[in-house]
Design a protein around this motif. Structure first.
Motif, PDB file in Angstrom:
ATOM      1  N   VAL A  57     -38.285 -27.640 -19.618  1.00  0.00           N
ATOM      2  CA  VAL A  57     -39.274 -28.685 -19.434  1.00  0.00           C
ATOM      3  C   VAL A  57     -40.181 -28.512 -20.590  1.00  0.00           C
ATOM      4  O   VAL A  57     -40.926 -27.485 -21.221  1.00  0.00           O
ATOM      5  N   LYS A  58     -40.336 -29.679 -21.742  1.00  0.00           N
ATOM      6  CA  LYS A  58     -40.939 -29.476 -22.896  1.00  0.00           C
ATOM      7  C   LYS A  58     -42.267 -30.215 -22.677  1.00  0.00           C
ATOM      8  O   LYS A  58     -42.500 -31.268 -21.918  1.00  0.00           O
ATOM      9  N   PRO A  59     -43.203 -30.144 -23.656  1.00  0.00           N
ATOM     10  CA  PRO A  59     -44.262 -30.913 -23.669  1.00  0.00           C
ATOM     11  C   PRO A  59     -44.293 -32.239 -23.731  1.00  0.00           C
ATOM     12  O   PRO A  59     -43.332 -32.927 -24.385  1.00  0.00           O
ATOM     13  N   ASN A  60     -45.202 -33.277 -22.790  1.00  0.00           N
ATOM     14  CA  ASN A  60     -45.133 -34.603 -22.747  1.00  0.00           C
ATOM     15  C   ASN A  60     -43.540 -35.227 -22.820  1.00  0.00           C
ATOM     16  O   ASN A  60     -43.142 -36.154 -23.504  1.00  0.00           O
ATOM     17  N   GLN A  61     -42.664 -34.733 -21.850  1.00  0.00           N
ATOM     18  CA  GLN A  61     -41.296 -34.947 -21.771  1.00  0.00           C
ATOM     19  C   GLN A  61     -41.088 -35.766 -20.309  1.00  0.00           C
ATOM     20  O   GLN A  61     -41.711 -35.315 -19.459  1.00  0.00           O
ATOM     21  N   ASN A  63     -27.056 -44.339  -0.682  1.00  0.00           N
ATOM     22  CA  ASN A  63     -26.510 -43.018  -1.198  1.00  0.00           C
ATOM     23  C   ASN A  63     -26.750 -42.782  -2.853  1.00  0.00           C
ATOM     24  O   ASN A  63     -26.176 -41.935  -3.201  1.00  0.00           O
ATOM     25  N   GLU A  64     -27.810 -43.423  -3.183  1.00  0.00           N
ATOM     26  CA  GLU A  64     -28.071 -43.357  -4.741  1.00  0.00           C
ATOM     27  C   GLU A  64     -29.453 -42.811  -4.708  1.00  0.00           C
ATOM     28  O   GLU A  64     -30.459 -43.191  -4.036  1.00  0.00           O
ATOM     29  N   TYR A  65     -29.605 -41.746  -5.666  1.00  0.00           N
ATOM     30  CA  TYR A  65     -30.641 -40.776  -5.720  1.00  0.00           C
ATOM     31  C   TYR A  65     -31.127 -40.675  -7.332  1.00  0.00           C
ATOM     32  O   TYR A  65     -30.190 -40.395  -7.911  1.00  0.00           O
ATOM     33  N   ILE A  66     -32.482 -41.230  -7.671  1.00  0.00           N
ATOM     34  CA  ILE A  66     -32.803 -40.856  -9.124  1.00  0.00           C
ATOM     35  C   ILE A  66     -33.946 -39.907  -8.902  1.00  0.00           C
ATOM     36  O   ILE A  66     -34.666 -40.068  -8.034  1.00  0.00           O
ATOM     37  N   ILE A  67     -34.050 -39.005  -9.676  1.00  0.00           N
ATOM     38  CA  ILE A  67     -35.123 -38.125  -9.968  1.00  0.00           C
ATOM     39  C   ILE A  67     -35.652 -38.178 -11.345  1.00  0.00           C
ATOM     40  O   ILE A  67     -35.175 -38.228 -12.234  1.00  0.00           O
ATOM     41  N   MET A  68     -37.073 -38.395 -11.321  1.00  0.00           N
ATOM     42  CA  MET A  68     -37.829 -38.501 -12.663  1.00  0.00           C
ATOM     43  C   MET A  68     -38.948 -37.307 -12.465  1.00  0.00           C
ATOM     44  O   MET A  68     -39.366 -36.981 -11.644  1.00  0.00           O
ATOM     45  N   LEU A  69     -38.720 -36.536 -13.596  1.00  0.00           N
ATOM     46  CA  LEU A  69     -39.617 -35.338 -13.875  1.00  0.00           C
ATOM     47  C   LEU A  69     -40.480 -35.646 -15.053  1.00  0.00           C
ATOM     48  O   LEU A  69     -39.793 -36.158 -16.028  1.00  0.00           O
ATOM     49  N   ILE A  70     -41.929 -35.887 -14.751  1.00  0.00           N
ATOM     50  CA  ILE A  70     -42.612 -36.153 -16.055  1.00  0.00           C
ATOM     51  C   ILE A  70     -43.515 -34.852 -16.122  1.00  0.00           C
ATOM     52  O   ILE A  70     -44.576 -34.527 -15.259  1.00  0.00           O
ATOM     53  N   ASN A  71     -43.624 -34.419 -17.440  1.00  0.00           N
ATOM     54  CA  ASN A  71     -44.490 -33.512 -18.100  1.00  0.00           C
ATOM     55  C   ASN A  71     -45.593 -33.914 -18.645  1.00  0.00           C
ATOM     56  O   ASN A  71     -45.581 -34.462 -19.960  1.00  0.00           O
ATOM     57  N   PHE A  72     -46.905 -34.275 -18.299  1.00  0.00           N
ATOM     58  CA  PHE A  72     -48.018 -35.040 -18.920  1.00  0.00           C
ATOM     59  C   PHE A  72     -48.959 -33.829 -19.468  1.00  0.00           C
ATOM     60  O   PHE A  72     -50.223 -33.994 -19.615  1.00  0.00           O
ATOM     61  N   SER A  73     -48.363 -32.764 -19.785  1.00  0.00           N
ATOM     62  CA  SER A  73     -49.092 -31.633 -20.510  1.00  0.00           C
ATOM     63  C   SER A  73     -48.543 -31.007 -21.702  1.00  0.00           C
ATOM     64  O   SER A  73     -47.555 -31.448 -22.313  1.00  0.00           O
ATOM     65  N   LEU A 130     -47.706 -28.064 -21.977  1.00  0.00           N
ATOM     66  CA  LEU A 130     -47.189 -26.802 -21.693  1.00  0.00           C
ATOM     67  C   LEU A 130     -45.599 -26.909 -21.734  1.00  0.00           C
ATOM     68  O   LEU A 130     -45.222 -27.989 -21.523  1.00  0.00           O
ATOM     69  N   GLU A 131     -45.012 -25.787 -21.834  1.00  0.00           N
ATOM     70  CA  GLU A 131     -43.421 -25.692 -22.224  1.00  0.00           C
ATOM     71  C   GLU A 131     -43.086 -24.724 -21.088  1.00  0.00           C
ATOM     72  O   GLU A 131     -43.683 -23.630 -21.095  1.00  0.00           O
ATOM     73  N   ASP A 132     -42.118 -24.967 -20.324  1.00  0.00           N
ATOM     74  CA  ASP A 132     -41.614 -24.063 -19.212  1.00  0.00           C
ATOM     75  C   ASP A 132     -39.924 -23.921 -19.535  1.00  0.00           C
ATOM     76  O   ASP A 132     -39.374 -24.938 -19.011  1.00  0.00           O
ATOM     77  N   GLU A 133     -39.501 -22.807 -19.924  1.00  0.00           N
ATOM     78  CA  GLU A 133     -37.977 -22.631 -20.286  1.00  0.00           C
ATOM     79  C   GLU A 133     -37.416 -22.541 -19.055  1.00  0.00           C
ATOM     80  O   GLU A 133     -35.934 -22.805 -19.102  1.00  0.00           O
ATOM     81  N   LYS A 134     -37.784 -21.982 -17.972  1.00  0.00           N
ATOM     82  CA  LYS A 134     -36.999 -21.674 -16.711  1.00  0.00           C
ATOM     83  C   LYS A 134     -37.851 -22.762 -15.639  1.00  0.00           C
ATOM     84  O   LYS A 134     -38.107 -21.806 -14.582  1.00  0.00           O
ATOM     85  N   PHE A 135     -38.060 -23.656 -15.675  1.00  0.00           N
ATOM     86  CA  PHE A 135     -38.877 -24.411 -14.564  1.00  0.00           C
ATOM     87  C   PHE A 135     -37.659 -24.640 -13.683  1.00  0.00           C
ATOM     88  O   PHE A 135     -36.644 -25.047 -13.499  1.00  0.00           O
ATOM     89  N   ASP A 136     -38.146 -24.504 -12.280  1.00  0.00           N
ATOM     90  CA  ASP A 136     -37.664 -24.790 -11.212  1.00  0.00           C
ATOM     91  C   ASP A 136     -38.049 -25.805 -10.320  1.00  0.00           C
ATOM     92  O   ASP A 136     -39.320 -25.841 -10.053  1.00  0.00           O
ATOM     93  N   LEU A 137     -37.379 -26.766  -9.968  1.00  0.00           N
ATOM     94  CA  LEU A 137     -38.043 -28.170  -9.502  1.00  0.00           C
ATOM     95  C   LEU A 137     -36.959 -28.034  -7.983  1.00  0.00           C
ATOM     96  O   LEU A 137     -36.152 -28.162  -7.604  1.00  0.00           O
TER      97      LEU A 137
END
Length: 121
Positions: free
Chosen positions: A107-111, A46-56, A58-65
């Motif tokens: 989401v910010k650049p290279n984050q 019952n443990e969940y880890i989410i990793m989001l990686i931005n290799f660009s 680009l910046e997206d202030e309202k990014f929906d995952l």
């Protein structure tokens, strides 16, 4: 100095999260084909880890995952700000990335962002 702090925190997250080193499943949530954003969910029981990686740059202030589960997610690491916090993000109903719910974030650049699912809504 910030880079070393992020590595230290990432090591602590790995050591304390069974879903990362005893992962039952690793699901690709985003494959980076569209905008160089990658997202993975690691789960163990019952443990969940989410990793989001931005290799660009680009910046997206309202990014929906698109998220696989409803609930609250705690931000465990933000590599741009070296932030470790107890901030909670909540999923909401929205169809995106092949999922029926989403979590909005900035989401910010290279984050790299690491979230842990804390509980159901």
């Amino acid at each position: 100095e910030e880079y070393l702090r992020c590595l230290e925190v990432l090591g602590e997250i790995y050591a304390s999260s069974k879903s990362l080193h005893y992962s039952d499943t690793m699901e690709v949530l985003l494959n980076g084909k569209k905008n160089n954003y990658f997202a993975y969910q690691f789960s163990h029981r019952n443990e969940y880890i989410i990793m989001l990686i931005n290799f660009s740059d680009l910046e997206d202030e309202k990014f929906d995952l698109g998220m696989p589960y409803y609930g609250y997610y705690r931000l465990m690491l933000d590599t741009v700000t070296s932030k470790v916090s107890d901030d909670l993000y909540m999923t909401r109903n929205k169809k995106i990335h092949g999922k029926t719910m989403a979590m909005q974030m900035h989401v910010k650049p290279n984050q790299v962002l690491v979230f842990k699912r804390m509980r159901d809504i």
